[in-house]
Scaffold this active site. Structure first.
Site, PDB file in Angstrom:
ATOM      1  N   GLN A   1     -13.450  18.214  -1.359  1.00 17.58           N
ATOM      2  CA  GLN A   1     -12.330  18.535  -1.614  1.00 17.58           C
ATOM      3  C   GLN A   1     -11.755  16.875  -0.911  1.00 17.58           C
ATOM      4  OE1 GLN A   1     -10.618  21.497  -2.176  1.00 17.58           O
ATOM      5  NE2 GLN A   1      -8.632  20.334  -1.653  1.00 17.58           N
TER       6      GLN A   1
ATOM      7  N   LYS B   1      -9.927  29.392  -1.978  1.00 23.02           N
ATOM      8  CA  LYS B   1     -10.828  29.001  -3.059  1.00 23.02           C
ATOM      9  C   LYS B   1     -12.427  30.034  -2.842  1.00 23.02           C
ATOM     10  CE  LYS B   1      -9.616  24.330  -4.781  1.00 23.02           C
ATOM     11  NZ  LYS B   1      -9.367  22.696  -4.035  1.00 23.02           N
TER      12      LYS B   1
ATOM     13  N   ASP C   1     -14.782  19.927 -10.943  1.00 26.43           N
ATOM     14  CA  ASP C   1     -13.228  19.451 -10.606  1.00 26.43           C
ATOM     15  C   ASP C   1     -12.796  18.694 -12.231  1.00 26.43           C
ATOM     16  OD1 ASP C   1     -11.632  20.117  -8.896  1.00 26.43           O
ATOM     17  OD2 ASP C   1     -12.047  18.930  -7.236  1.00 26.43           O
TER      18      ASP C   1
HETATM   19  N1  GUN Z   1      -7.436  18.604  -3.585  1.00 25.60           N
HETATM   20  C1  GUN Z   1      -5.796  18.899  -3.689  1.00 25.60           C
HETATM   21  N2  GUN Z   1      -6.535  19.601  -5.045  1.00 25.60           N
HETATM   22  C2  GUN Z   1      -7.752  18.892  -4.495  1.00 25.60           C
HETATM   23  C3  GUN Z   1      -8.693  19.645  -6.137  1.00 25.60           C
HETATM   24  O1  GUN Z   1      -7.920  20.276  -7.137  1.00 25.60           O
HETATM   25  N3  GUN Z   1      -9.868  19.409  -6.084  1.00 25.60           N
HETATM   26  C4  GUN Z   1      -9.671  18.898  -4.972  1.00 25.60           C
HETATM   27  N4  GUN Z   1     -11.833  18.646  -4.937  1.00 25.60           N
HETATM   28  N5  GUN Z   1      -9.327  18.274  -4.190  1.00 25.60           N
HETATM   29  C5  GUN Z   1      -8.384  19.011  -3.769  1.00 25.60           C
END
Ligand code: GUN
Length: 309
Positions: free
Chosen positions: A112, A68, A135
């Site tokens: 995350q 990311k 998110d």
């Molecule tokens: N863990 C796995 N995918 C994601 C996501 O898209 N956002 C977040 N915050 N955690 C994740």
């Protein structure tokens, strides 16, 4: 991409699925994002910025977060990876989030998942400024999405909708079967599909007779993380199969052990039955990252007065 590439001829018999190239779609989106950011910089504006908070050192999370952060930087988005120890208290994590909330130069914040057991993810989702919640996990944003008037659209569902639209998979009136009820994929995707006038079935670990339900799907989405869950006997011929599962397995190649990513779907077998299929890797994963960047741009536009809130 020429959308006609992914188009199915009406009335034709399925002869092996169209493979949805999520990597190529994501590259196209990232190119446009970089152009938009470049234009803002030329206009003398500050760059958009995303902060990603990781608690602990789960190796898969470290990999995802690095993807990311790298993707942001390649598009000119400022990005920081904030690492907190697994022993951090909920209060300390929320204080770190609040500092980002108050930073005028931070547009998007994600924490995350998964988090260590002693931290309540719901409490954390309440703590993120809803205008920076890229998110779409804050209850206000989740509520707006459920009402059909989203401020942000959760990244993986947004990526899936983009892929289906680009490949001209019909959604209106389709029966969409989603396996998985997570707040990040299954639930928001089901709500978005409903907003697009699909008929939606949500399946999960307690669902009885899963194959009977999956065989009714025009669009089957598996977001479970169980390799091999979806075989060809569970798929209606011609259906679109979207594989959101990502599991790292060890395989032996030439006497050496290697790590490989696999989805929930038995790709080669299902490919001969389905109408469209997403691969793992190179399907939904790159689109999720691209949509995170787009959500960060949306947050920036709202915060900079370039779009209405
Ligand atoms: N863990 C796995 N995918 C994601 C996501 O898209 N956002 C977040 N915050 N955690 C994740």
């Amino acid at each position: 991409m020429d959308p006609a590439v992914g188009e199915k001829e009406e009335g034709s018999q399925p002869q092996g699925a169209v493979v949805i190239d999520g990597k190529a779609l994501a590259q196209g989106l990232r190119h446009k994002i970089a152009q938009t950011v470049g234009e803002w910089i030329r206009q003398g504006r500050r760059p958009p910025a995303l902060s990603v908070v990781q608690v602990g050192e789960i190796p898969a999370s470290t990999t995802y977060v690095s993807h990311k952060v790298r993707a942001c930087r390649e598009c000119g988005i400022r990005s920081e990876h904030i690492r907190l120890p697994a022993t951090v208290s909920q209060q300390e994590l929320i204080a770190a989030v609040d500092q980002l909330n108050r930073d005028p130069e931070v547009d998007g914040i994600i924490v995350q998942l998964p988090l260590p057991d002693h931290i309540d993810p719901h409490a954390v989702s309440w703590a993120i400024d809803p205008e920076k919640d890229v998110d779409c996990l804050h209850p206000e944003n989740f509520g707006l999405l459920a009402k059909g008037t989203p401020r942000f659209v959760s990244c993986t569902p947004r990526g899936i909708l983009h892929a289906l639209t680009e490949y001209r998979v019909p959604i209106e009136g389709a029966h969409v079967v989603v396996i998985g009820r997570s707040l990040i994929v299954g639930r928001p995707l089901a709500l978005l599909m409903l907003s697009r006038s699909a008929t939606v079935t949500i399946c999960h670990s307690r669902t009885r007779d899963l194959p009977t339900l999956t065989r009714q799907a025009d669009i089957l989405v598996s977001a479970v993380g169980r390799p091999g869950l979806i075989g060809p006997e569970m798929v209606r011929p011609g259906a679109a199969v979207v594989d959101v599962g990502i599991t790292q397995i060890e395989v032996e190649e030439g006497g050496r052990k290697r790590k490989r990513l696999v989805g929930d779907v038995k790709f080669e077998e299902v490919r001969s039955v389905a109408g469209w299929i997403t691969p793992v890797p190179g399907g939904v994963g790159p689109l999720t990252v691209a949509m995170l960047l787009l959500n960060t741009l949306d947050a920036y536009r709202m915060r900079e007065g370039l779009a209405k809130k």
